[in-house]
Design a protein around this motif. Structure first.
Motif, mmCIF file in Angstrom:
data_model
loop_
_atom_site.group_PDB
_atom_site.id
_atom_site.type_symbol
_atom_site.label_atom_id
_atom_site.label_comp_id
_atom_site.label_asym_id
_atom_site.label_seq_id
_atom_site.Cartn_x
_atom_site.Cartn_y
_atom_site.Cartn_z
ATOM 1 N N ALA A 91 0.810 -1.215 0.000
ATOM 2 C CA ALA A 91 0.000 0.000 0.000
ATOM 3 C C ALA A 91 0.845 1.267 0.000
ATOM 4 O O ALA A 91 0.313 2.369 -0.091
ATOM 5 N N SER A 92 2.168 1.134 0.101
ATOM 6 C CA SER A 92 3.054 2.288 0.134
ATOM 7 C C SER A 92 4.443 1.868 -0.328
ATOM 8 O O SER A 92 4.739 0.673 -0.447
ATOM 9 N N LEU A 93 5.300 2.874 -0.556
ATOM 10 C CA LEU A 93 6.681 2.590 -0.932
ATOM 11 C C LEU A 93 7.376 1.782 0.155
ATOM 12 O O LEU A 93 8.096 0.822 -0.140
ATOM 13 N N GLU A 94 7.148 2.149 1.401
ATOM 14 C CA GLU A 94 7.778 1.434 2.509
ATOM 15 C C GLU A 94 7.285 -0.013 2.574
ATOM 16 O O GLU A 94 8.063 -0.931 2.848
ATOM 17 N N ALA A 95 6.012 -0.220 2.299
ATOM 18 C CA ALA A 95 5.465 -1.576 2.310
ATOM 19 C C ALA A 95 6.039 -2.410 1.176
ATOM 20 O O ALA A 95 6.291 -3.610 1.336
ATOM 21 N N ALA A 118 9.123 4.894 -8.671
ATOM 22 C CA ALA A 118 9.716 5.128 -7.351
ATOM 23 C C ALA A 118 9.652 3.875 -6.490
ATOM 24 O O ALA A 118 10.617 3.515 -5.801
ATOM 25 N N TRP A 119 8.528 3.171 -6.526
ATOM 26 C CA TRP A 119 8.396 1.951 -5.728
ATOM 27 C C TRP A 119 9.298 0.848 -6.270
ATOM 28 O O TRP A 119 9.859 0.057 -5.511
ATOM 29 N N THR A 120 9.432 0.798 -7.599
ATOM 30 C CA THR A 120 10.311 -0.205 -8.209
ATOM 31 C C THR A 120 11.752 0.007 -7.763
ATOM 32 O O THR A 120 12.463 -0.951 -7.434
ATOM 33 N N ASP A 125 16.563 -1.478 -4.574
ATOM 34 C CA ASP A 125 17.606 -1.067 -3.635
ATOM 35 C C ASP A 125 17.543 -1.823 -2.316
ATOM 36 O O ASP A 125 18.504 -1.800 -1.540
ATOM 37 N N ALA A 126 16.419 -2.485 -2.040
ATOM 38 C CA ALA A 126 16.244 -3.143 -0.752
ATOM 39 C C ALA A 126 16.792 -4.563 -0.724
ATOM 40 O O ALA A 126 16.964 -5.135 0.357
ATOM 41 N N VAL A 127 17.062 -5.149 -1.892
ATOM 42 C CA VAL A 127 17.465 -6.557 -1.955
ATOM 43 C C VAL A 127 18.670 -6.725 -2.869
ATOM 44 O O VAL A 127 19.048 -5.813 -3.600
ATOM 45 N N LYS A 128 19.235 -7.910 -2.839
ATOM 46 C CA LYS A 128 20.352 -8.259 -3.722
ATOM 47 C C LYS A 128 19.912 -9.266 -4.777
ATOM 48 O O LYS A 128 20.699 -10.075 -5.258
ATOM 49 N N LEU A 129 18.645 -9.220 -5.127
ATOM 50 C CA LEU A 129 18.061 -10.158 -6.086
ATOM 51 C C LEU A 129 17.787 -9.452 -7.411
ATOM 52 O O LEU A 129 17.577 -8.240 -7.442
ATOM 53 N N PRO A 130 17.733 -10.196 -8.518
ATOM 54 C CA PRO A 130 17.259 -9.593 -9.769
ATOM 55 C C PRO A 130 15.783 -9.233 -9.670
ATOM 56 O O PRO A 130 14.993 -9.967 -9.056
ATOM 57 N N VAL A 131 15.426 -8.105 -10.233
ATOM 58 C CA VAL A 131 14.048 -7.609 -10.202
ATOM 59 C C VAL A 131 13.562 -7.449 -11.638
ATOM 60 O O VAL A 131 14.202 -6.768 -12.447
ATOM 61 N N GLY A 135 5.793 -3.176 -14.772
ATOM 62 C CA GLY A 135 4.747 -2.175 -14.621
ATOM 63 C C GLY A 135 5.143 -0.745 -14.894
ATOM 64 O O GLY A 135 4.264 0.108 -15.033
ATOM 65 N N ALA A 136 6.438 -0.427 -14.958
ATOM 66 C CA ALA A 136 6.869 0.966 -15.100
ATOM 67 C C ALA A 136 7.626 1.168 -16.405
ATOM 68 O O ALA A 136 8.655 0.532 -16.636
#
Length: 396
Positions: A91-95, A118-120, A125-131, A135-136
């Protein structure tokens, strides 16, 4: 000969039987992935879905991913692997950031995002996994704000504007009137359109803003007759991220000229009426599963699912694979997107190379790159930022 199996199916069956006969290969190795999508996605609000604006999603990304995983089930079984897909809503960037970290801790090897730019970035930046971004379309995710492990299945905004510019050149519609909304998103997309006009030598005769307003005093700011008067042009290019103004523009211009951009003729990664390279079969399978036509966003999600299948089947049969191995295999994948040519990720920005379709909503009018266009290495790189003009500094 009756009863003969297709060669590919027979080969897969033989591989499956061989794996079952060898001790230690019976247990499938699992590629874990998590799809992160917005909670109460405003893009899927009922009235927006009913309008079905071209280039806008009409259903959840999980539909496309699910169809691709179902299509790849036999191949996965034959390879002794499986894909386990979880979904999380934010529901948010933090979530979104927290969902990504939770997925990584739970053993996910790949993340899929159907989120804003921004959410992407927060997820990447939060993980070390491929993303895998489905959607953007923002160009900044492929350029100055790129990330080393961020890959894009949805075509960028610049790819779409380049596709339209190529068509205008091929039709000799060289004089362009640009109408753009005043919001930040529309201004960024209008800048991409102007870059494409410059790239292909087209003339911008005027750049006029419009404004939709309920205020009677501002009614003329969205009047097509006033906006398209006073200039000589071959085509009107409209930039409207919302979609409401653009749909009213065709056949209401002062001069009898075609409209392109977000109405009239639109450049998309997919359209359900594409009739070549096995595309009708893909569209029918999706429509049967999701109970709605397949959109460009659904195609990007479907391609993300195909990338997961390709990753899983690239590993040795039946053996557990470290997450790092999946990461290393991703850039070298060759994928079939039912567009007539193998698709792969660009090394300089992580964008999936692909043909784009130009559609009026009823059918596919043309494809880009247009026929006859040349490039030193790959004509697909005429769509979007090419290697020499890259702004991405991330090492891949």
């Amino acid at each position: 000969m009756t009863g003969a199996r297709p060669p590919r199916r027979a080969a897969c069956l033989a591989a499956l039987l061989a794996a079952a006969a060898v001790p230690g290969l019976a247990a499938a190795a699992t590629l874990k992935a998590t799809l992160i999508a917005p909670q109460d996605d405003p893009r899927l609000e009922r009235s927006r879905v009913e309008r079905a604006y071209l280039g806008h999603p009409t259903g959840p990304a999980s539909d496309g991913v699910g169809v691709a995983l179902e299509e790849g089930r036999f191949e996965l079984d034959a390879a002794g692997h499986e894909v386990a897909l979880d979904t999380a809503e934010a529901a948010s960037l933090e979530a979104a950031r927290a969902a990504a970290q939770k997925a990584e801790q739970a053993g996910a090897a790949v993340l899929l995002t159907d989120l804003s730019a921004a959410w992407t970035l927060a997820v990447a930046d939060a993980v070390k996994l491929p993303v895998l971004n489905i959607g953007a379309a923002d160009d900044r995710l492929r350029q100055q704000d790129c990330r080393a492990r961020l890959y894009h299945l949805l075509p960028s905004e610049r790819m779409r504007t380049d596709a339209l510019a190529q068509l205008l050149v091929s039709r000799k519609w060289s004089k362009v009137l640009l109408l753009a909304g005043q919001g930040a998103a529309d201004q960024a997309r209008a800048a991409a359109a102007q870059a494409s006009l410059k790239r292909y030598g087209l003339q911008l005769v005027a750049n006029k803003p419009y404004k939709l307003s309920a205020d009677p005093r501002e009614r003329d700011l969205a009047n097509p007759l006033l906006l398209t008067a006073g200039s000589t042009y071959d085509v009107v290019w409209v930039v409207d991220s919302d979609g409401e103004f653009a749909r009213t523009l065709p056949y209401r211009t002062v001069l009898p000229r075609p409209v392109v951009g977000d109405a009239g003729l639109v450049a998309l990664g997919w359209h359900a009426q594409f009739e070549r390279y096995g595309a009708p079969q893909v569209a029918r399978r999706f429509a049967k599963a999701a109970k709605r036509p397949m959109t460009a966003n659904d195609w990007a999600a479907w391609m993300a699912g195909k990338a997961l299948v390709a990753l899983a089947t690239s590993a040795p049969p039946g053996k557990a694979v470290a997450a790092a191995a999946w990461t290393q295999a991703l850039p070298g994948l060759s994928l079939d997107g039912s567009k007539g040519t193998p698709l792969g990720f660009r090394p300089w920005d992580g964008q999936l190379r692909q043909t784009l379709l130009l559609t009026d909503g009823q059918g596919v009018v043309a494809q880009a790159p247009v026929e006859g266009l040349l490039h030193p290495t790959n004509t697909l790189d005429t769509l979007g930022a090419d290697g020499p003009e890259k702004l991405c500094k991330a090492a891949r």
